[in-house]
Design a protein around this motif. Sequence first.
Motif, PDB file in Angstrom:
ATOM      1  N   THR A  59       0.822  -1.206   0.000  1.00 19.82           N
ATOM      2  CA  THR A  59       0.000   0.000   0.000  1.00 19.82           C
ATOM      3  C   THR A  59       0.858   1.258   0.000  1.00 19.82           C
ATOM      4  N   CYS A  60       1.920   1.259   0.764  1.00 22.97           N
ATOM      5  CA  CYS A  60       2.779   2.452   0.853  1.00 22.97           C
ATOM      6  C   CYS A  60       3.974   2.401  -0.099  1.00 22.97           C
ATOM      7  N   HIS A  61       4.558   1.231  -0.262  1.00 19.56           N
ATOM      8  CA  HIS A  61       5.788   1.140  -1.052  1.00 19.56           C
ATOM      9  C   HIS A  61       5.544   0.707  -2.489  1.00 19.56           C
ATOM     10  N   MET A  62       4.302   0.424  -2.841  1.00 19.73           N
ATOM     11  CA  MET A  62       3.846   0.114  -4.202  1.00 19.73           C
ATOM     12  C   MET A  62       4.342  -1.252  -4.680  1.00 19.73           C
ATOM     13  N   ALA A  63       3.675  -1.765  -5.685  1.00 24.65           N
ATOM     14  CA  ALA A  63       3.976  -3.098  -6.218  1.00 24.65           C
ATOM     15  C   ALA A  63       5.394  -3.183  -6.781  1.00 24.65           C
ATOM     16  N   ASP A  64       5.875  -2.071  -7.309  1.00 23.49           N
ATOM     17  CA  ASP A  64       7.219  -2.076  -7.899  1.00 23.49           C
ATOM     18  C   ASP A  64       8.308  -1.646  -6.935  1.00 23.49           C
ATOM     19  N   GLY A  65       7.938  -1.395  -5.663  1.00 26.33           N
ATOM     20  CA  GLY A  65       8.914  -0.962  -4.671  1.00 26.33           C
ATOM     21  C   GLY A  65       9.330   0.487  -4.826  1.00 26.33           C
ATOM     22  N   GLY A  66       8.651   1.230  -5.698  1.00 24.52           N
ATOM     23  CA  GLY A  66       9.049   2.600  -5.986  1.00 24.52           C
ATOM     24  C   GLY A  66       8.594   3.639  -4.982  1.00 24.52           C
ATOM     25  N   GLY A  67       7.720   3.257  -4.038  1.00 23.11           N
ATOM     26  CA  GLY A  67       7.246   4.201  -3.042  1.00 23.11           C
ATOM     27  C   GLY A  67       6.357   5.277  -3.644  1.00 23.11           C
ATOM     28  N   VAL A  68       6.123   6.341  -2.876  1.00 20.28           N
ATOM     29  CA  VAL A  68       5.311   7.478  -3.311  1.00 20.28           C
ATOM     30  C   VAL A  68       6.155   8.733  -3.099  1.00 20.28           C
ATOM     31  N   PRO A  69       6.401   9.500  -4.144  1.00 21.41           N
ATOM     32  CA  PRO A  69       7.265  10.684  -4.014  1.00 21.41           C
ATOM     33  C   PRO A  69       6.855  11.581  -2.842  1.00 21.41           C
ATOM     34  N   ASN A  70       7.858  12.014  -2.094  1.00 17.78           N
ATOM     35  CA  ASN A  70       7.716  12.906  -0.942  1.00 17.78           C
ATOM     36  C   ASN A  70       6.934  12.313   0.223  1.00 17.78           C
ATOM     37  N   MET A  71       6.494  11.082   0.110  1.00 16.37           N
ATOM     38  CA  MET A  71       5.743  10.461   1.211  1.00 16.37           C
ATOM     39  C   MET A  71       6.418   9.175   1.691  1.00 16.37           C
ATOM     40  N   ASN A  72       6.366   8.147   0.847  1.00 13.93           N
ATOM     41  CA  ASN A  72       6.875   6.825   1.229  1.00 13.93           C
ATOM     42  C   ASN A  72       8.096   6.484   0.386  1.00 13.93           C
ATOM     43  N   PRO A  73       9.202   6.157   1.025  1.00 17.51           N
ATOM     44  CA  PRO A  73      10.457   5.972   0.283  1.00 17.51           C
ATOM     45  C   PRO A  73      10.447   4.729  -0.606  1.00 17.51           C
ATOM     46  N   PRO A  74      11.261   4.787  -1.642  1.00 14.36           N
ATOM     47  CA  PRO A  74      11.424   3.615  -2.500  1.00 14.36           C
ATOM     48  C   PRO A  74      12.252   2.551  -1.791  1.00 14.36           C
ATOM     49  N   LEU A  75      12.105   1.332  -2.245  1.00 16.98           N
ATOM     50  CA  LEU A  75      12.877   0.209  -1.707  1.00 16.98           C
ATOM     51  C   LEU A  75      13.882  -0.303  -2.737  1.00 16.98           C
ATOM     52  N   ILE A  76      14.079   0.468  -3.767  1.00 12.72           N
ATOM     53  CA  ILE A  76      14.911   0.052  -4.896  1.00 12.72           C
ATOM     54  C   ILE A  76      16.330   0.555  -4.716  1.00 12.72           C
ATOM     55  N   LYS A  77      17.249  -0.377  -4.521  1.00 13.12           N
ATOM     56  CA  LYS A  77      18.685  -0.091  -4.461  1.00 13.12           C
ATOM     57  C   LYS A  77      19.036   1.092  -3.567  1.00 13.12           C
ATOM     58  N   THR A  78      18.418   1.150  -2.406  1.00 11.33           N
ATOM     59  CA  THR A  78      18.759   2.206  -1.457  1.00 11.33           C
ATOM     60  C   THR A  78      19.665   1.631  -0.377  1.00 11.33           C
ATOM     61  N   GLU A  79      20.432   2.497   0.242  1.00  7.75           N
ATOM     62  CA  GLU A  79      21.329   2.078   1.313  1.00  7.75           C
ATOM     63  C   GLU A  79      20.524   1.561   2.506  1.00  7.75           C
ATOM     64  N   TYR A  80      19.337   2.103   2.707  1.00  2.84           N
ATOM     65  CA  TYR A  80      18.483   1.624   3.810  1.00  2.84           C
ATOM     66  C   TYR A  80      18.126   0.158   3.628  1.00  2.84           C
ATOM     67  N   VAL A  81      17.824  -0.236   2.416  1.00  2.54           N
ATOM     68  CA  VAL A  81      17.415  -1.618   2.137  1.00  2.54           C
ATOM     69  C   VAL A  81      18.622  -2.545   2.026  1.00  2.54           C
ATOM     70  N   LEU A  82      19.634  -2.114   1.339  1.00  2.45           N
ATOM     71  CA  LEU A  82      20.779  -2.981   1.066  1.00  2.45           C
ATOM     72  C   LEU A  82      21.850  -2.946   2.148  1.00  2.45           C
ATOM     73  N   GLY A  83      21.763  -1.972   3.048  1.00  3.56           N
ATOM     74  CA  GLY A  83      22.781  -1.796   4.073  1.00  3.56           C
ATOM     75  C   GLY A  83      22.533  -2.604   5.331  1.00  3.56           C
ATOM     76  N   ASP A  84      22.639  -1.935   6.446  1.00  2.00           N
ATOM     77  CA  ASP A  84      22.583  -2.544   7.771  1.00  2.00           C
ATOM     78  C   ASP A  84      21.242  -3.240   8.033  1.00  2.00           C
ATOM     79  N   LYS A  85      21.285  -4.552   8.187  1.00  2.00           N
ATOM     80  CA  LYS A  85      20.068  -5.335   8.423  1.00  2.00           C
ATOM     81  C   LYS A  85      19.455  -5.028   9.786  1.00  2.00           C
ATOM     82  N   THR A  86      20.281  -4.675  10.764  1.00  2.00           N
ATOM     83  CA  THR A  86      19.770  -4.329  12.097  1.00  2.00           C
ATOM     84  C   THR A  86      18.923  -3.066  12.016  1.00  2.00           C
ATOM     85  N   ARG A  87      19.423  -2.061  11.335  1.00  2.00           N
ATOM     86  CA  ARG A  87      18.675  -0.809  11.181  1.00  2.00           C
ATOM     87  C   ARG A  87      17.366  -1.055  10.431  1.00  2.00           C
TER      88      ARG A  87
END
Length: 154
Positions: A59-87
């Motif tokens: 609902t927030c991150h969309m079917a393609d993982g692209g998120g919603v501009p200025n609201m919900n971040p994308p999950l595509i090749k970001t440091e948040y997703v690919l980086g620290d698993k604990t965070r």
Amino acid sequence: MTSKRALLTLALVGSALTLHAQHRPTPAARAKPTTAKADPAMAASLTRGAVVYKNVCITCHMADGGGVPNMNPPLIKTEYVLGDKTRLSHIVLAGLAEPIEIDGNDYKQHMPAQAYLTDQQVADVLTYVRNQFGNKASAVQVAEVKAVRATLPK
């Protein structure tokens, strides 16, 4: 005449089958090259994670993982997703109230805590996200999620 025609037909069909068999690749040639065997545990985690993603995250991150501009971040090749698993586990379990910046864009939508998910569900959905949308990263283990959950206030 009919018997000659039948014999001729049988001979032609038999020849065609023989030629077809001669040009069929051998089982070894048909086999797909296996440089590395698929990990059944990873495949199962990805399957379960896809279900959690579709039920909770889409609902927030969309079917393609692209998120919603200025609201919900994308999950595509970001440091948040690919980086620290604990965070990343902490974000899912505790939520995220403050705005974050990803690739020069600000995302302000509050992410509610998803602590109602089991450790297995969190591990699976994070493994899914870390390996979908063009991402490629290591799996998140249940023990890693459990360790993060233990640090959260009760």
